[in-house]
Motif scaffolding. Structure first.
Motif, PDB file in Angstrom:
ATOM      1  N   TYR A  38       0.836  -1.205   0.000  1.00  0.00           N
ATOM      2  CA  TYR A  38       0.000   0.000   0.000  1.00  0.00           C
ATOM      3  C   TYR A  38       0.873   1.259   0.000  1.00  0.00           C
ATOM      4  N   ASP A  39       1.897   1.266   0.838  1.00  0.00           N
ATOM      5  CA  ASP A  39       2.788   2.431   0.899  1.00  0.00           C
ATOM      6  C   ASP A  39       3.531   2.641  -0.417  1.00  0.00           C
ATOM      7  N   ILE A  40       3.985   1.575  -1.042  1.00  0.00           N
ATOM      8  CA  ILE A  40       4.677   1.705  -2.330  1.00  0.00           C
ATOM      9  C   ILE A  40       3.718   2.213  -3.399  1.00  0.00           C
ATOM     10  N   VAL A  41       2.502   1.675  -3.433  1.00  0.00           N
ATOM     11  CA  VAL A  41       1.504   2.114  -4.421  1.00  0.00           C
ATOM     12  C   VAL A  41       1.266   3.615  -4.289  1.00  0.00           C
ATOM     13  N   HIS A  42       1.105   4.101  -3.058  1.00  0.00           N
ATOM     14  CA  HIS A  42       0.753   5.505  -2.852  1.00  0.00           C
ATOM     15  C   HIS A  42       1.946   6.451  -2.790  1.00  0.00           C
ATOM     16  N   ASN A  43       3.057   6.003  -2.244  1.00  0.00           N
ATOM     17  CA  ASN A  43       4.223   6.891  -2.127  1.00  0.00           C
ATOM     18  C   ASN A  43       5.089   6.917  -3.375  1.00  0.00           C
ATOM     19  N   GLU A  44       5.051   5.858  -4.166  1.00  0.00           N
ATOM     20  CA  GLU A  44       5.976   5.731  -5.298  1.00  0.00           C
ATOM     21  C   GLU A  44       5.275   5.690  -6.653  1.00  0.00           C
ATOM     22  N   ASN A  45       3.987   6.036  -6.692  1.00  0.00           N
ATOM     23  CA  ASN A  45       3.263   6.092  -7.961  1.00  0.00           C
ATOM     24  C   ASN A  45       3.329   4.743  -8.688  1.00  0.00           C
ATOM     25  N   PHE A  46       2.892   3.680  -8.011  1.00  0.00           N
ATOM     26  CA  PHE A  46       3.090   2.321  -8.506  1.00  0.00           C
ATOM     27  C   PHE A  46       1.787   1.576  -8.800  1.00  0.00           C
ATOM     28  N   SER A  47       0.667   2.255  -8.785  1.00  0.00           N
ATOM     29  CA  SER A  47      -0.624   1.567  -8.961  1.00  0.00           C
ATOM     30  C   SER A  47      -0.753   0.918 -10.335  1.00  0.00           C
ATOM     31  N   GLN A  48      -0.179   1.517 -11.372  1.00  0.00           N
ATOM     32  CA  GLN A  48      -0.256   0.956 -12.725  1.00  0.00           C
ATOM     33  C   GLN A  48       0.329  -0.459 -12.755  1.00  0.00           C
ATOM     34  N   ILE A  49       1.440  -0.677 -12.063  1.00  0.00           N
ATOM     35  CA  ILE A  49       2.106  -1.978 -12.082  1.00  0.00           C
ATOM     36  C   ILE A  49       1.339  -2.979 -11.220  1.00  0.00           C
ATOM     37  N   ILE A  50       0.864  -2.554 -10.076  1.00  0.00           N
ATOM     38  CA  ILE A  50       0.063  -3.444  -9.225  1.00  0.00           C
ATOM     39  C   ILE A  50      -1.201  -3.876  -9.974  1.00  0.00           C
ATOM     40  N   ASP A  51      -1.780  -2.968 -10.743  1.00  0.00           N
ATOM     41  CA  ASP A  51      -2.967  -3.312 -11.527  1.00  0.00           C
ATOM     42  C   ASP A  51      -2.660  -4.405 -12.553  1.00  0.00           C
ATOM     43  N   ILE A  52      -1.495  -4.343 -13.188  1.00  0.00           N
ATOM     44  CA  ILE A  52      -1.089  -5.390 -14.141  1.00  0.00           C
ATOM     45  C   ILE A  52      -0.998  -6.730 -13.420  1.00  0.00           C
ATOM     46  N   ILE A  53      -0.376  -6.736 -12.254  1.00  0.00           N
ATOM     47  CA  ILE A  53      -0.220  -7.971 -11.480  1.00  0.00           C
ATOM     48  C   ILE A  53      -1.589  -8.506 -11.057  1.00  0.00           C
ATOM     49  N   CYS A  54      -2.474  -7.632 -10.643  1.00  0.00           N
ATOM     50  CA  CYS A  54      -3.821  -8.055 -10.224  1.00  0.00           C
ATOM     51  C   CYS A  54      -4.610  -8.653 -11.381  1.00  0.00           C
ATOM     52  N   ARG A  55      -4.455  -8.114 -12.570  1.00  0.00           N
ATOM     53  CA  ARG A  55      -5.216  -8.592 -13.732  1.00  0.00           C
ATOM     54  C   ARG A  55      -4.686  -9.915 -14.274  1.00  0.00           C
ATOM     55  N   HIS A  56      -3.434 -10.226 -13.977  1.00  0.00           N
ATOM     56  CA  HIS A  56      -2.842 -11.437 -14.521  1.00  0.00           C
ATOM     57  C   HIS A  56      -3.464 -12.669 -13.865  1.00  0.00           C
ATOM     58  N   LYS A  57      -3.837 -13.656 -14.653  1.00  0.00           N
ATOM     59  CA  LYS A  57      -4.617 -14.793 -14.155  1.00  0.00           C
ATOM     60  C   LYS A  57      -3.868 -16.130 -14.192  1.00  0.00           C
ATOM     61  N   LYS A  58      -2.561 -16.149 -14.089  1.00  0.00           N
ATOM     62  CA  LYS A  58      -1.831 -17.425 -14.112  1.00  0.00           C
ATOM     63  C   LYS A  58      -2.135 -18.244 -12.865  1.00  0.00           C
ATOM     64  N   ASN A  59      -2.213 -17.588 -11.745  1.00  0.00           N
ATOM     65  CA  ASN A  59      -2.647 -18.199 -10.485  1.00  0.00           C
ATOM     66  C   ASN A  59      -1.804 -19.367  -9.998  1.00  0.00           C
ATOM     67  N   PHE A  60      -0.500 -19.224 -10.027  1.00  0.00           N
ATOM     68  CA  PHE A  60       0.349 -20.140  -9.290  1.00  0.00           C
ATOM     69  C   PHE A  60       0.136 -19.849  -7.809  1.00  0.00           C
ATOM     70  N   GLU A  61       0.437 -20.798  -6.955  1.00  0.00           N
ATOM     71  CA  GLU A  61       0.284 -20.549  -5.520  1.00  0.00           C
ATOM     72  C   GLU A  61       1.187 -19.392  -5.078  1.00  0.00           C
ATOM     73  N   VAL A  62       2.411 -19.356  -5.611  1.00  0.00           N
ATOM     74  CA  VAL A  62       3.339 -18.258  -5.329  1.00  0.00           C
ATOM     75  C   VAL A  62       3.933 -17.777  -6.647  1.00  0.00           C
ATOM     76  N   GLU A  63       3.894 -16.468  -6.850  1.00  0.00           N
ATOM     77  CA  GLU A  63       4.483 -15.841  -8.035  1.00  0.00           C
ATOM     78  C   GLU A  63       5.477 -14.780  -7.582  1.00  0.00           C
ATOM     79  N   ILE A  64       6.607 -14.706  -8.264  1.00  0.00           N
ATOM     80  CA  ILE A  64       7.618 -13.689  -7.975  1.00  0.00           C
ATOM     81  C   ILE A  64       7.616 -12.707  -9.140  1.00  0.00           C
TER      82      ILE A  64
END
Length: 120
Positions: A38-64
């Motif tokens: 949350y702090d990175i999204v709001h302090n570092e203007n990072f919402s665009q990248i988090i949105d890409i990660i949220c939209r991605h549907k590969k759904n491994f148990e853990v993704e790096i």
């Protein structure tokens, strides 16, 4: 003549103080984020990248997810599973991000920093 190598600055080094569980924040599409994210999204203007990660549907148990500067304000976003097998690479993403790189972990429906991965 000595050639100087520019030291890369990682957002993970600055945001490495999230070492105890905190409340999770509902983000989008059933995805939760930690307070560190949350702090990175709001302090570092990072919402665009988090949105890409949220939209991605590969759904491994853990993704790096690794976000790295190519040059100037152009970045690469790479994703791999826990076995370090890549499954996505997006290049030439334009972003106004101060840091040279950031690594995130997506555990099922939670996005967290690597330092937080064993807390949730």
């Amino acid at each position: 003549m000595t050639k100087r190598i520019k030291k890369r600055n990682s957002a993970n080094e600055l945001y490495d103080h999230y070492t105890f569980p905190q409340k999770l924040i509902q983000y989008r599409n059933g995805i939760h984020i930690t307070e560190g994210i949350y702090d990175i999204v709001h302090n570092e203007n990072f919402s665009q990248i988090i949105d890409i990660i949220c939209r991605h549907k590969k759904n491994f148990e853990v993704e790096i997810w690794k976000f790295s500067r190519q040059y100037e304000n152009r970045f690469t976003l790479m994703a791999s599973n826990i076995l370090n097998i890549p499954f996505l690479k997006l290049e030439n993403i334009e972003a106004d991000f101060y840091f040279d790189d950031l690594i995130l972990i997506k555990k099922n429906r939670l996005i967290c920093l690597p330092i937080e991965k064993n807390l949730y």
